[in-house]
Design an enzyme around this catalytic site. Structure first.
Site: not given
Length: 389
Positions: A132, A144, A196, A275
């Site tokens: 990911e 992230h 994202h 997730d």
């Protein structure tokens, strides 16, 4: 990988969902880890017992960052994979893609090497790997780390295209990766998922045209559907051929939004994911992450500033949320948890269906959809995630 027992085993159940339809009074036989026969309308043989409840295929989670107190990024090795696998197995996950979120190249390499080394071994649920990132939108990065988000390099392209990693999924933002590279990944058998991202609908559709087949956690960390710009969400809902992951933890997505997504995607293109972070399947309350920490409040995981940081969700809970919140047929929810991810990953002859020749990855659920029993490749797993002999 095999847990196979050469002895023929037989199970009688009152109800069964085989990945296609619901059946009554079912006999299932398996040997050497695979189903040899399944037949409906059969009463138990003499001295045999019919189990109450619903038999269904084992769950398949394509987005698992951690579990059992371990985050894969922080411990990218075989021991971590086994811990994560066992943590989720207690909730019915018999197949998974351990997920590496945006990180340095070395971490990604170690994670890939661990998966490649574990795949031939027995006693786990790992069938591939999900990267990911790190080729994401900084504006939609969530937790992230910004300093690790970067363009797709030749080294990473080679890593993603390795042939010893089982199923490989890569989440990327289509506005950050050229269409030619997306096409190259897809041609190599990599499942490209879009997420994202602050992409326009046109950019997302161009990526789909190049071979992208999925959207990562629909609605979350992506450009929304609006009146004049459909965004990532609009492209996902309008594209009938692509799959959409969905986090049903009562935090990431409103139940009405989830219902709309399920109705748009139909019963074949929705995939429920957890997730999950290290907290799932553990008593962990706080986890050090980067220069901060991930705190737990029930299923809710956040950074100190309130940013959602994955979930403590498990697949069995996701199924109950689906049934309670969406008011849609149970079979469509079971497909979203098992059949659809197996088809996406090209593993549907082995899992996702209860059929002759498939792995005997099976779950028995009670009337409240609570997991009662689990079989991994024909071996019954007890509450301590140990094989019953």
């Amino acid at each position: 990988m095999s847990l196979a027992n050469s002895v023929m085993q037989t199970l009688y159940v009152a109800q069964c969902f085989d990945g296609r339809q619901q059946l009554k009074d079912v006999r299932v036989e398996w040997q050497n880890g695979r189903i040899s026969a399944i037949e409906a309308g059969v009463k138990p043989a003499q001295h045999s017992q019919q189990l109450p409840g619903l038999l269904c295929p084992g769950f398949f989670d394509i987005q698992v960052n951690g579990g059992g107190g371990v985050l894969f990024n922080q411990q990218p090795d075989i021991a971590a994979l086994r811990t994560i696998s066992q943590a989720h197995l207690q909730f019915g996950t018999t197949a998974m893609l351990p997920t590496v979120i945006t990180d340095k190249q070395q971490v990604m390499q170690h994670a890939a090497d661990a998966v490649a080394a574990l795949l031939p071994q027995a006693g786990h649920t790992v069938v591939g790997i999900h990267f990911e990132g790190p080729h994401l939108s900084t504006a939609r990065r969530g937790i992230h780390p910004a300093d690790c988000i970067r363009p797709l390099s030749d080294a990473e392209l080679a890593l993603f295209c390795r042939k010893d990693l089982g199923t490989v999924m890569v989440t990327l933002a289509p506005e950050t990766v050229p269409v030619a590279q997306i096409r190259q990944l897809c041609a190599a058998g990599v499942i490209v998922s879009l997420g994202h991202s602050a992409a326009t609908a046109e950019q997302a559709l161009a990526a789909i045209d190049a071979g992208a087949r999925c959207f990562t956690h629909l609605f979350n960390a992506m450009s929304p559907l609006t009146s004049r710009e459909p965004g990532m969400v609009g492209a996902a809902l309008a594209s009938k051929e692509v799959y959409c992951g969905l986090i049903l933890d009562h935090l990431h997505v409103h139940p009405l939004s989830a219902r709309i997504a399920a109705q748009c995607k139909g019963e074949d293109k929705l995939i429920l994911v957890t997730d999950a972070m290290a907290h799932t399947g553990s008593e962990l309350q706080s986890l050090a992450y980067q220069d901060s920490e991930i705190r737990r409040d029930g299923l809710k995981l956040t950074l100190p500033d309130g940013t959602l940081a994955g979930s403590a969700l498990d697949m069995n809970t996701a199924l109950r949320h689906y049934q309670h919140d969406l008011a849609l047929p149970l079979g469509s929810g079971l497909k979203a948890l098992s059949t659809n991810p197996a088809v996406l990953c090209g593993l549907h002859t082995d899992m996702g269906y209860l059929q002759q020749g498939a792995l005997a990855n099976m779950l028995l659920l009670n009337a409240d959809l609570q997991l009662q029993q689990c079989w991994l490749q024909g071996s019954q797993i007890n509450n301590n995630n140990r094989r019953v002999v």
